[in-house]
Design a protein around this motif. Structure first.
Motif, mmCIF file in Angstrom:
data_model
loop_
_atom_site.group_PDB
_atom_site.id
_atom_site.type_symbol
_atom_site.label_atom_id
_atom_site.label_comp_id
_atom_site.label_asym_id
_atom_site.label_seq_id
_atom_site.Cartn_x
_atom_site.Cartn_y
_atom_site.Cartn_z
ATOM 1 N N PHE A 28 0.861 -1.168 0.000
ATOM 2 C CA PHE A 28 0.000 0.000 0.000
ATOM 3 C C PHE A 28 0.902 1.223 0.000
ATOM 4 O O PHE A 28 1.935 1.238 0.658
ATOM 5 C CB PHE A 28 -0.863 -0.011 1.273
ATOM 6 C CG PHE A 28 -1.938 1.045 1.278
ATOM 7 C CD1 PHE A 28 -3.161 0.814 0.666
ATOM 8 C CD2 PHE A 28 -1.722 2.264 1.901
ATOM 9 C CE1 PHE A 28 -4.147 1.780 0.679
ATOM 10 C CE2 PHE A 28 -2.702 3.237 1.906
ATOM 11 C CZ PHE A 28 -3.925 2.995 1.296
ATOM 12 N N HIS A 36 -5.902 8.441 -0.923
ATOM 13 C CA HIS A 36 -5.943 7.037 -1.293
ATOM 14 C C HIS A 36 -6.982 6.367 -0.393
ATOM 15 O O HIS A 36 -6.791 6.271 0.807
ATOM 16 C CB HIS A 36 -4.560 6.405 -1.103
ATOM 17 C CG HIS A 36 -4.444 5.038 -1.718
ATOM 18 N ND1 HIS A 36 -3.230 4.472 -2.016
ATOM 19 C CD2 HIS A 36 -5.384 4.147 -2.104
ATOM 20 C CE1 HIS A 36 -3.438 3.272 -2.542
ATOM 21 N NE2 HIS A 36 -4.742 3.054 -2.602
ATOM 22 N N LEU A 38 -9.087 3.418 1.316
ATOM 23 C CA LEU A 38 -8.879 2.031 1.698
ATOM 24 C C LEU A 38 -10.241 1.465 2.095
ATOM 25 O O LEU A 38 -10.858 1.916 3.055
ATOM 26 C CB LEU A 38 -7.891 1.957 2.866
ATOM 27 C CG LEU A 38 -7.454 0.589 3.372
ATOM 28 C CD1 LEU A 38 -6.801 -0.225 2.255
ATOM 29 C CD2 LEU A 38 -6.474 0.735 4.531
ATOM 30 N N LYS A 46 -8.118 -3.749 7.350
ATOM 31 C CA LYS A 46 -7.829 -2.314 7.211
ATOM 32 C C LYS A 46 -7.220 -1.740 8.485
ATOM 33 O O LYS A 46 -6.176 -1.060 8.444
ATOM 34 C CB LYS A 46 -9.122 -1.530 6.919
ATOM 35 C CG LYS A 46 -9.784 -1.868 5.632
ATOM 36 C CD LYS A 46 -11.178 -1.249 5.591
ATOM 37 C CE LYS A 46 -12.049 -1.811 6.688
ATOM 38 N NZ LYS A 46 -13.429 -1.418 6.688
ATOM 39 N N ARG A 214 -7.201 7.405 -5.635
ATOM 40 C CA ARG A 214 -6.953 5.978 -5.880
ATOM 41 C C ARG A 214 -7.740 5.171 -4.861
ATOM 42 O O ARG A 214 -8.107 5.676 -3.813
ATOM 43 C CB ARG A 214 -5.460 5.655 -5.728
ATOM 44 C CG ARG A 214 -4.597 6.278 -6.812
ATOM 45 C CD ARG A 214 -3.248 5.589 -6.852
ATOM 46 N NE ARG A 214 -2.437 5.871 -5.678
ATOM 47 C CZ ARG A 214 -1.516 5.018 -5.209
ATOM 48 N NH1 ARG A 214 -1.330 3.857 -5.796
ATOM 49 N NH2 ARG A 214 -0.802 5.346 -4.154
ATOM 50 N N THR A 216 -7.899 1.215 -2.920
ATOM 51 C CA THR A 216 -7.424 -0.148 -2.693
ATOM 52 C C THR A 216 -8.464 -0.868 -1.839
ATOM 53 O O THR A 216 -8.981 -0.305 -0.882
ATOM 54 C CB THR A 216 -6.057 -0.148 -1.981
ATOM 55 O OG1 THR A 216 -5.082 0.390 -2.876
ATOM 56 C CG2 THR A 216 -5.644 -1.557 -1.575
ATOM 57 N N THR A 223 -4.862 -7.909 -0.674
ATOM 58 C CA THR A 223 -5.337 -6.867 -1.560
ATOM 59 C C THR A 223 -6.247 -7.512 -2.602
ATOM 60 O O THR A 223 -5.800 -8.293 -3.422
ATOM 61 C CB THR A 223 -4.162 -6.175 -2.276
ATOM 62 O OG1 THR A 223 -3.227 -5.795 -1.271
ATOM 63 C CG2 THR A 223 -4.625 -4.954 -3.037
ATOM 64 N N SER A 226 -6.868 -3.092 -6.651
ATOM 65 C CA SER A 226 -6.245 -1.791 -6.462
ATOM 66 C C SER A 226 -6.457 -0.998 -7.745
ATOM 67 O O SER A 226 -6.206 -1.503 -8.835
ATOM 68 C CB SER A 226 -4.748 -1.987 -6.180
ATOM 69 O OG SER A 226 -4.229 -0.814 -5.627
ATOM 70 N N ASP A 228 -6.001 2.726 -9.905
ATOM 71 C CA ASP A 228 -5.307 4.015 -9.991
ATOM 72 C C ASP A 228 -6.274 5.129 -10.328
ATOM 73 O O ASP A 228 -5.879 6.268 -10.554
ATOM 74 C CB ASP A 228 -4.186 3.952 -11.031
ATOM 75 C CG ASP A 228 -2.924 3.369 -10.409
ATOM 76 O OD1 ASP A 228 -2.831 3.420 -9.159
ATOM 77 O OD2 ASP A 228 -2.067 2.856 -11.147
#
Lengths: 504, 333
Positions: A28, A36, A38, A46, A214, A216, A223, A226, A228
């Motif tokens: 990450f 970003h 999560l 997490k 982004r 994830t 993961t 993910s 972008d």
């Protein structure tokens, strides 16, 4: 992404707790000036990942790279010094101190060895001014006098004044209303412009769409996806729940197997539940889905009389059933397998047999023989434990030494001896290995076939979908949706998070 | 490993498992002490020696057998010492040197004990006062009550009819020559408490609420009723011990002083878990005999009373440390 090197990077992080692999090689990163997001279900890893980042947990494997070099944080202070600030869901503010005092807690500016209040308030005002005039907070206000959103902002101000280069926000909108959320979003934009890397943990698709650069998605400590960019919400949701449903669930109930209504609840509520109306039928397993705190456990505890309903009507097999203590509920034929076995289910120093006999004895005369209650004798209990395939050196050994699955089966035996009409399972397979899980699902189905109504609460969505005949979804203390068997995880997730609009 | 503090009598499942029942170490310690006493005073093997020892130990043994009920349920009863005092002083006041009153004074004392136990249990269960504090308050109250009742100078003696239980020996028994009534009382009372603790639902409920009160509640255990019963049993045992003590000690306002801690020490020596969930009546009685044996031995050696107190304190701490150590090694909770 103005600079090519990330503000923080975590590579191949692994972390195990006794009995669980919480993280299995998660990578990450967060760049300066980006948000970003999560995402992931409860228990996806997490929080564990962020606790490693902030030095609360030590990683087992992998590397944390901050400011271009590998760092090993052994204490939260290490992470703070490295410019990483975490804003948890529970605030860490001192309610009786002022805003400025909280912001500078433990590092107050001093003058001649005394706290320089003037400098402290001046600096606090400077930091607070970043939030703009829309949501003014005075530096000398006592924190207890602030509303929740403002307290959240003070937490963030604290992070800003620390010159944090990475700010982790763990479900920051959980306690905020619509307008307060907007203030927070504005602040996130401001911080982003100032080049802070923000890690934003949330379930809510709307916030991801609004804020993230982004995304994830974590699932089961790995993961799952993910991106972008910010994909469509249903793509994210699918990644959150996507898992092959094994064939280790028992066959569902046939229409003939589902019998009369055992428990009916009408317009019932208490301080955590609103307007609950439902029917549970003999032979049917009804699953309850929802996020943590959505009220599923509160509902079970209300039915069980542990934290009773304060309004509405409840009937068990046609008779009034507003119980005010578990003992009354049990006597009327309701059983409950608690989610936290150690805290609420087991008497650890006692034998396996004693744990199985606990409720049978509790409902018998105090001076009656412990080895032969009207419900079961110890020999019958040992037979029952054997039928359930409880593995123990001897049933007279302390239950403490048994595995989670065997402990759970001993608690099941406790209820089987009572032959309840309704059995409530809360997180029945938490901390249990895969094979034992299948055993519990089949056991639930066998019980249902014998005419017990089963209420199943689980945070493991695929499990509820696989084991239940019908699915009720709760959100914020209310029942918000009912699904028949075969519904997609995405639909349930959308209902649970309140994103029906996106699904349409 | 973790079962070594459990006496063989307490684990009903042990024989079924086909293994040898584990014997509580307290019985070995007691045996060793009795050998040591015999070596230092050969007269001990005579009936007058060991019977008098048992007679002297009986009140504490009864008290420990009652105290273990509260300890297993996760509490302490500090009020028993002052309840002994109240029983002795109150009996002498009510009897007023009238031997014919014995038949109603003893039931009256048991009624008082019942009331004390119920109040202790109610305060702990419903007002949520920690048992240590609740019974400490009761201890101070009862001591004050006994003092007020007797105006600080209790009347000199109790009639023979009352002293029968603590003092008289039944003569002419073959082999052992005589048997003290106090020992018979201990055997009868101890058997009842053994049965109640180790053979009935109440005993298992006590263990469950001492082990994990929340799990017990979620399993339907009537917490309040069980807790109150534990305090009542402890109080009734204190009244019984008081009647015996009144038989061979004089009437004074400090007759019960220190007995509450001796009873707790006896239970701990018997392997009881101090925060509840584990304990045995026979082992607690053996613990009481062990403690009395230690005092007897120190007496033979010629050590004064303050040394006894020091020894008792050290024993209490060592016993708890040993129990904790054993639990930790056994991977306890």
């Amino acid at each position: 992404m103005s600079t090519p090197s990330p503000a923080i990077e975590m590579r191949g992080i692994t972390k195990s707790f006794p009995g669980v692999k919480a993280l299995k090689g998660v990578s990450f990163s967060a760049y300066p000036g980006e948000v970003h997001a999560l995402a992931g279900e409860n228990g996806a890893g997490k929080s564990t990942l962020m606790k490693i980042l902030s030095g609360v947990y030590r990683l087992d494997g992998g590397a944390v790279i901050a400011g271009g070099e590998e760092r090993l944080f052994t204490h939260p202070l290490d992470a703070i010094r490295a410019g990483i600030a975490v804003i948890y869901q529970e605030f860490s503010l001192l309610p009786e101190r002022t805003v400025a005092q909280n912001i500078f807690l433990g590092r107050e500016p001093t003058r001649f060895g005394l706290v320089d209040h003037a400098a402290m308030n001046r600096e606090a005002r400077r930091v607070l001014s970043l939030f703009g005039s829309a949501h003014r907070i005075e530096a000398d206000t006592v924190v207890a006098d602030l509303d929740v959103a403002s307290q959240q902002l003070v937490e963030i101000a604290k992070a800003v004044s620390l010159d944090a280069r990475v700010i982790v926000m763990d479900e920051p909108t959980a306690a905020l209303n619509e307008a307060e959320c907007e203030v927070l979003f504005g602040l996130v934009d401001t911080l982003k412009k100032r080049g802070v890397a923000i890690i934003y943990i949330t379930h809510r698709m709307r916030e991801i769409t609004r804020l993230a650069d982004r995304v994830t998605v974590l699932k089961d400590g790995e993961t799952a996806a993910s991106f972008d960019h910010v994909p469509e919400p249903d793509v994210i949701v699918r990644a959150m729940v996507g898992r092959d449903i094994g064939d280790f669930y028992a066959a569902p109930a046939t229409p003939q197997e589902i019998g009369d209504v055992v428990l009916s609840v009408r317009n019932a509520g208490n301080e955590r539940l609103t307007n609950i109306t439902l029917d549970l039928r003999a032979g049917e397993i009804v699953g309850f889905a929802g996020l943590q705190g959505a009220g599923r456990v509160a509902l079970a505890q209300a039915i069980f009389g542990f934290s009773p309903f304060t309004e509405g009507e409840v009937k068990l097999a046609g008779k009034p059933a507003l119980f005010t203590s578990p003992r009354y509920a049990i006597r009327a034929g309701i059983g409950l397998l608690p989610g936290d076995r150690k805290a609420e289910g087991l008497v650890l120093m006692q034998s396996v047999t004693d744990n199985g006999m606990l409720t049978a004895r509790a409902l018998s005369a105090l001076a009656g023989k412990a080895d032969a209650t009207p419900f079961a004798s110890t020999d019958q209990m040992d037979g029952l434990l054997q039928d359930l395939d409880v593995r123990a050196g001897s049933f007279s050994q302390e239950i403490k030494a048994l595995s989670g699955g065997n402990q759970q089966k001993a608690i099941v035996a406790r209820w089987l001896a009572l032959a309840p009409r309704l059995l409530i399972f809360i997180e029945p397979t938490r901390g249990i290995d895969v094979n034992a899980k299948a055993g519990i699902y089949h056991l639930m189905r066998d019980l249902a076939r014998k005419g017990t109504a089963i209420m199943m609460i689980s945070s493991d969505l695929p499990e509820v979908l696989g084991a239940a005949d019908r699915l009720l979804v709760m959100r914020a203390g209310e029942l918000v949706a009912t699904f028949e068997r075969g519904v997609s995880e995405a639909d349930v997730m959308l209902a649970a998070t309140g994103e029906e609009a996106v699904a349409a | 490993m973790s079962q070594q503090t459990v006496s063989s009598t307490e684990a009903p499942g042990a024989p079924r498992s086909g293994r040898l029942p584990k014997i509580n170490p307290v019985f070995f310690v007691l045996a060793a002490l009795l050998v040591a006493i015999t070596l230092s005073n050969p007269n001990f093997v005579e009936p007058t020696g060991y019977m008098n020892f048992l007679k002297r130990a009986a009140p504490l043994a009864i008290l420990a057998a009652g105290q273990i009920y509260v300890i297993v349920s996760g509490g302490f009863d500090l009020s028993v010492g002052s309840l002994i005092t109240l029983t002795v002083v109150g009996s002498s006041m009510l009897l007023n040197n009238n031997a014919d009153a014995t038949w109603w004074v003893i039931p009256a004392m048991y009624a008082a004990g019942l009331a004390v136990g119920i109040v202790n249990g109610l305060v702990v269960s419903f007002l949520r006062v920690p048992s240590l504090i609740a019974t400490l308050g009761m201890m101070i109250t009862l001591n004050g009550a006994a003092f007020m009742w007797s105006s600080g100078s209790p009347r000199g003696y109790l009639p023979e009819t009352f002293r029968f239980f603590g003092r008289v020996n039944i003569q002419g028994i073959p082999l052992i020559q005589f048997i003290p009534v106090a020992l018979l009382v201990l055997l009868a009372f101890g058997s009842c408490l053994f049965w109640l603790m180790h053979r009935t639902n109440l005993g298992r409920m006590l263990h469950a609420i001492g082990d994990n009160p929340r799990a017990a509640q979620m399993s339907g255990v009537p917490l309040e009723r069980v807790r109150i019963t534990a305090f009542v049993v402890s109080s009734l045992s204190a009244v019984t011990a008081g009647i015996l003590l009144g038989g061979f000690a004089g009437v004074s306002t400090d007759v019960g002083v220190g007995y509450e801690l001796q009873a707790i020490t006896a239970c701990v020596i018997g392997g009881a878990q101090l925060l509840g969930g584990r304990g045995s009546v026979p082992a607690s009685i053996a613990g009481a005999l062990t403690l009395t044996a230690i005092f007897t031995l120190l007496n033979f050696i010629g050590l004064p009373k303050p040394v006894r107190d020091v020894v008792q304190g050290v024993i209490l701490i060592v016993a708890v440390v040993l129990a904790t150590y054993r639990r930790n090694r056994a991977g306890g909770t």
